[in-house]
Every structure is written in structure tokens, then in C-alpha cells.
Write a protein that holds these residues in place. Structure first.
Motif, PDB file in Angstrom:
ATOM      1  N   GLN A 167       0.816  -1.217  -0.019  1.00  0.00           N
ATOM      2  CA  GLN A 167       0.220  -0.012  -0.281  1.00  0.00           C
ATOM      3  C   GLN A 167       1.008   1.336  -0.085  1.00  0.00           C
ATOM      4  O   GLN A 167       1.810   1.292   0.687  1.00  0.00           O
ATOM      5  CB  GLN A 167      -0.937   0.035   1.375  1.00  0.00           C
ATOM      6  N   VAL A 197       0.814 -14.104   3.592  1.00  0.00           N
ATOM      7  CA  VAL A 197       0.485 -13.126   4.716  1.00  0.00           C
ATOM      8  C   VAL A 197       0.902 -13.859   6.022  1.00  0.00           C
ATOM      9  O   VAL A 197       1.767 -13.656   7.055  1.00  0.00           O
ATOM     10  CB  VAL A 197      -1.014 -12.818   4.958  1.00  0.00           C
ATOM     11  N   GLN A 235      -6.246   5.246   4.952  1.00  0.00           N
ATOM     12  CA  GLN A 235      -7.214   4.481   4.725  1.00  0.00           C
ATOM     13  C   GLN A 235      -8.805   5.163   5.402  1.00  0.00           C
ATOM     14  O   GLN A 235      -9.667   5.010   4.731  1.00  0.00           O
ATOM     15  CB  GLN A 235      -7.181   2.950   5.588  1.00  0.00           C
ATOM     16  N   ALA A 255     -13.938  -8.524  -0.642  1.00  0.00           N
ATOM     17  CA  ALA A 255     -12.628  -8.461   0.048  1.00  0.00           C
ATOM     18  C   ALA A 255     -12.280  -9.940   0.211  1.00  0.00           C
ATOM     19  O   ALA A 255     -12.562 -11.195   0.148  1.00  0.00           O
ATOM     20  CB  ALA A 255     -13.009  -8.068   1.619  1.00  0.00           C
ATOM     21  N   LEU A 260      -7.202 -12.095   5.057  1.00  0.00           N
ATOM     22  CA  LEU A 260      -5.708 -12.568   4.945  1.00  0.00           C
ATOM     23  C   LEU A 260      -5.587 -13.508   6.198  1.00  0.00           C
ATOM     24  O   LEU A 260      -4.707 -14.386   6.102  1.00  0.00           O
ATOM     25  CB  LEU A 260      -5.013 -11.264   5.312  1.00  0.00           C
ATOM     26  N   GLU A 294      -8.542 -10.086   9.562  1.00  0.00           N
ATOM     27  CA  GLU A 294      -8.021  -9.040   8.778  1.00  0.00           C
ATOM     28  C   GLU A 294      -8.504  -9.423   7.344  1.00  0.00           C
ATOM     29  O   GLU A 294      -8.229 -10.456   6.903  1.00  0.00           O
ATOM     30  CB  GLU A 294      -6.554  -8.998   8.980  1.00  0.00           C
ATOM     31  N   PHE A 302      -8.581  -7.860   3.010  1.00  0.00           N
ATOM     32  CA  PHE A 302      -7.827  -6.853   2.021  1.00  0.00           C
ATOM     33  C   PHE A 302      -8.941  -6.703   0.877  1.00  0.00           C
ATOM     34  O   PHE A 302      -9.542  -7.576   0.290  1.00  0.00           O
ATOM     35  CB  PHE A 302      -6.646  -7.714   1.381  1.00  0.00           C
ATOM     36  N   PRO A 352      -7.471   0.142  -2.158  1.00  0.00           N
ATOM     37  CA  PRO A 352      -6.464  -1.075  -1.535  1.00  0.00           C
ATOM     38  C   PRO A 352      -6.477  -0.715  -0.012  1.00  0.00           C
ATOM     39  O   PRO A 352      -5.608   0.053   0.364  1.00  0.00           O
ATOM     40  CB  PRO A 352      -5.296  -0.502  -2.232  1.00  0.00           C
ATOM     41  N   ILE A 403      -6.290  -2.564   4.055  1.00  0.00           N
ATOM     42  CA  ILE A 403      -6.107  -3.735   4.916  1.00  0.00           C
ATOM     43  C   ILE A 403      -6.752  -3.398   6.339  1.00  0.00           C
ATOM     44  O   ILE A 403      -5.998  -2.525   7.027  1.00  0.00           O
ATOM     45  CB  ILE A 403      -4.668  -4.361   4.718  1.00  0.00           C
TER      46      ILE A 403
END
Length: 487
Positions: free
Chosen positions: A229, A326, A419, A433, A436, A445, A447, A452, A454
């Protein structure tokens, strides 16, 4: 560099445009992040005076190799001014020769002086979208010490000969005078290579880069393909969140820096003095746990394939593969610095690189590189390491660890702020989404690809690698909090 910024609390709400674009109604800046983390704004008067004095004095040339005839070039992001490295790749009869010039910051910083004290306090350059917090004053980092094109500059010149497999067979390092012939940027180099018309100084970079990437896999280097990001200006006074793919030329260029750092580490280990960047090898049970995670996600990972090769074979664009990448961050825990002066340390490996490694290629932006370069220069010429370097070695792991933590805090705070800005007007909307990670059964969590983001997500039935619809339930610029729930 992936970074963003944050506004002071209480500023009017902004409207978010598509693809993470932030259109502020008021003058949002990043002063809140700077104030919250206590980032330095100015240099002490004495430090600035020392910098100006060093700039005014000509660099001593008596002990330096005149390498101004080498057609070195720099390759950096567009608009960069703090140019640490310049490169030239040549073919040898049975391999390659790399000339790699690194800015010689020690030519400008007096050990123990006011500037040295301030630089040691800062540790490294911090990057925010609205401007950097530099390690050295710009008169040095962006001018007198920077390897700007057409300028004769003091440098630490590495000459590394590689065999036909890309392995080093000879290493030389010495002080020199150099002159870059061109300042290139990654996208321009990528285009020129695709068009078959690269700059002659780096025409062989793809060959060497591919060989070094093959060697990295053979070493077991663990590289994570995670989305990066970034926050960048949108040209209209606002900011936009973007995912910046890493160009292949960046990976090839990075291999030259990694090669130099590995050669430096070997020199230090052989001499029994230096400072290494270390990451311990993952424990077998950690690797086994990652294999189980991959299996649950339906990602094929043969038993005989080590983590480095398995991760390299997974396309992180696929949701389940992204979740494995991840999860693989657990393989690279415990990063730090190891200083030594009475023989090689017992643990000297960097698991992410698959070898011993030392920072030596970014002295304008990172404190430890100046000291590492002095060690290598002394070892290469069979001299004693300077006393000012010996005295500082024991303090470097703590100083660099502290500055790394601040850099991480800056990046996380800036991304979180951006964000929140990008989503503040979209609470209640639903998004596609990818999950992750799920540390516990009811929160995880996720993404989002557009914008973009998280962020955390609550709800039942979350599974790593799963594609889900989520609803935005919070986007608070004041607290930088963004939260979703399963729709």
C-alpha cells in the motif's frame, strides 16, 4: 516506500473518490503523525553549521582512486535526490563485473561532532507523503554527498567480479572519486529494456539480476509477495491510496545491493568485526505450521519443497496464495542487528536473504551503513578499523532497532490515516474482500482491492483465503480506525 499521513483531529470530513482517492475539503496534512511520534523537525544549529562547513571544504583526493571515467548510472524512484548508489554492469570473459559506487558520507561527518550526534539520534530517514524527515541535512543528502549526475563525488567503490553463474569470485572496495553519467528511474529503465534500447551501463542488468534471483532460491531466501500500500499525491491537493506493483527491474536492481551487502558481511565475518542485519532461521515447527495453513487453504506444497521455493511458486494474486504469503510473515520474525568485535558471532544469518548480510549501500538514509563501510574499507586494505567505529559498534544495534521501530510506526500510522480518509464517507457500503488472517474464530483481517485497504473485520465463518462481502462499519480519521463486518 509504503507510507501515508494523518490530519490533526477535528478537521472537516473529506469526500473519497474511487480507487482510494482522498479529496480534502480542508488542508489536511501529516502533522498529527509527526507530533504524535515526536519526529524531529529541524537540526540543531551546531549540526547545521558543521554540515555547511563540510560542504564548503573540498573533499581530499589524495587517497582516492580516480574512477570518474566509469560510466556509472543511478536508478531510483522518479524525483529522488538522495542518491546513494550508482552502478555499472560489464561483461568479463567468463562472467560479469559490477562497479557499485556508494555515497561516502564519512567524508562529510566528523566523528563525535554535533552533526554526528544528531545523525546517531535519528538513525534513518523517515518517509511521509508530504515530505521526508531526513537523516542528514539536505545540503548533504540531496546535494554535496548525493551521487547526482554530472557531478564529481566522493564514493566508496565496490568492484565485484561474478562467474557465469552469478557467484562472486573477487571483491574489492576502496575510496574513489566518481561521476554518474545519468539519473534513471525504474519505470523508464523498464520501458527501455522492453524496447530493446537500455542504457549501455545497465544493459546486462537483466542477465545478472536473473542469475542472482536463481542463486537466492538456491540459498533459500524467503521473499513475501505481499501487496504494498502506498499513499501518493493526486495532483489536486489531495491523496490517493494505491497498490504499487514491484517492477522486475526493481528486483534486479535490488539484487546488486543485496550482493554487495552479502560480500560486506563475509568480509566482516572473516575479520571478526562488524555489524550484521540478522533474521533467525524459522523453527521447524513454524514451517510445519505454515504447511498446514497452506493445506487448509488448498494450496499445493510438496513435502520436499522448502519455504523459499514454495512461496516463489505461488501467485499472490490468488486469494488463497495471498493468505499463505501473509501467514509466512511468521517465518521472518526476530529481525535485528548483531555487532561483534572479537570474532564472528554464532548466529549471523538473515533468513530473508538466505545468507549473512550487512547494510552498506544506503548511508545517506541509514546510520549503520556508514560504519559498515568503514569496517570493509579497513579490512580490504589490511588496516585497523578506526577507533571511532569500534567505539560505536556496540551501540548500533540499539540505535538502529529504535529507529526501525519508529519507521514502522510512521508507516503504519500513515497508512491507517489514509485508509480512514479514503473510506470516511462510505460507512455502510459493502465491498468484496479477501480474508488474510483469522487469529481467532470471530475476528480477522481483510484486504480490499478497491480502494486498496487492509483492515480488521468481525463476523462468524471467516476463513483465511476466503473471498467475502464485507460492510464498512467504521472509518474515523481522528482515531485512524477502519473496521468491517461480514455482510
Amino acid at each position: 516506500m509504503a507510507a501515508a499521513g494523518g490530519p490533526p483531529g477535528g478537521i472537516a470530513v473529506a469526500a473519497a473518490a474511487p480507487s482510494g482517492r482522498v479529496r480534502p475539503e480542508a488542508g489536511w496534512d501529516f502533522s498529527a503523525v509527526r507530533a504524535e511520534l515526536g519526529l524531529p523537525a529541524d537540526y540543531p544549529t551546531a549540526a547545521l553549521a558543521e554540515a555547511e562547513q563540510s560542504v564548503a571544504q573540498p573533499v581530499a583526493t589524495g587517497q582516492r582512486l580516480d574512477a570518474t571515467g566509469l560510466p556509472l548510472v543511478t536508478v531510483d524512484p522518479p524525483g529522488a535526490k538522495d542518491l546513494d548508489q550508482a552502478v555499472l554492469v560489464q561483461r568479463r570473459r567468463s562472467g560479469y563485473r559490477i562497479h557499485y559506487a556508494i555515497a561516502d558520507v564519512a567524508a562529510f561527518v566528523v566523528p563525535g561532532g554535533a552533526l554526528d550526534v544528531e545523525v546517531r539520534r535519528r538513525g534513518q530517514t523517515l518517509y511521509l507523503p508530504d515530505g521526508n524527515v531526513p537523516l542528514h541535512p539536505p545540503s548533504l543528502s540531496e546535494d554535496a554527498a548525493s551521487l547526482l549526475p554530472g557531478q564529481v563525488r566522493a564514493a566508496v567503490l565496490w568492484t565485484i567480479d561474478l562467474d557465469s553463474d552469478g557467484l562472486p569470485v573477487r571483491v574489492d572496495v576502496r575510496r574513489a572519486l566518481v561521476r554518474s553519467v545519468a539519473q534513471l528511474d525504474y519505470e523508464g529503465v523498464q520501458r527501455s529494456l522492453a524496447a530493446g534500447d537500455p542504457h549501455p551501463s545497465i544493459a546486462l542488468l537483466p542477465e545478472v539480476g536473473r542469475l542472482r534471483r536463481e542463486q537466492a532460491l538456491l540459498r533459500g531466501a524467503i521473499e513475501l509477495g505481499l501487496p504494498e500500500q502506498q499513499v501518493e499525491p493526486d495532483g489536486d491537493g489531495g491523496w490517493r491510496l494505491v497498490l504499487r506493483p514491484r517492477l522486475v527491474v526493481e528486483a534486479w536492481n535490488a539484487e546488486i545491493s543485496l550482493l554487495t551487502g552479502m560480500c560486506a558481511a563475509e568480509m566482516m565475518l572473516a575479520a571478526g568485526i562488524g555489524v550484521l542485519r540478522t533474521v533467525p532461521d524459522p523453527e521447524p515447527e513454524t514451517v510445519a505450521g505454515l504447511r498446514r495453513s497452506a493445506s487448509r487453504l488448498g494450496v499445493h506444497w510438496p513435502d520436499h519443497v522448502p519455504p523459499a521455493a514454495a512461496l516463489a511458486a505461488m501467485d499472490p494474486v490468488r486469494p488463497e496464495a495471498l493468505a499463505v504469503h501473509v501467514a509466512a510473515t511468521r517465518l521472518l520474525r526476530g529481525a535485528g542487528y548483531t555487532a561483534f568485535g572479537d570474532g564472528a558471532p554464532a548466529k549471523a544469518n538473515h533468513a530473508g536473504i538466505g545468507a549473512s548480510y550487512a547494510h552498506v549501500t544506503a548511508p545517506l538514509r541509514r546510520l549503520v551503513d556508514r560504519y559498515s563501510a568503514e569496517v570493509c574499507l579497513a579490512v580490504s586494505s589490511d588496516r585497523q578499523v578506526p577507533e571511532w567505529v569500534r567505539e560505536a559498534l556496540a551501540e548500533l544495534p540499539s540505535a538502529m532497532g529504535s529507529s526501525d521501530r519508529v519507521a514502522g510506526q510512521v508507516e503504519r500510522a500513515c497508512i491507517a490515516q489514509a485508509q480512514a480518509w479514503s473510506l470516511v464517507s462510505r460507512v455502510g457500503e459493502e465491498f468484496a474482500a479477501t480474508v488474510l488472517r483469522v487469529p481467532n474464530g470471530s475476528a480477522g483481517e481483510v484486504f480490499l482491492a478497491d480502494p486498496p485497504v487492509i483492515a480488521r473485520c468481525t463476523g462468524s465463518g471467516l476463513g483465511e483465503g476466503q473471498q467475502v462481502r464485507v460492510r464498512l462499519v467504521a472509518a474515523d480519521p481522528a482515531s485512524r480506525d477502519v473496521a468491517f463486518e461480514v455482510a
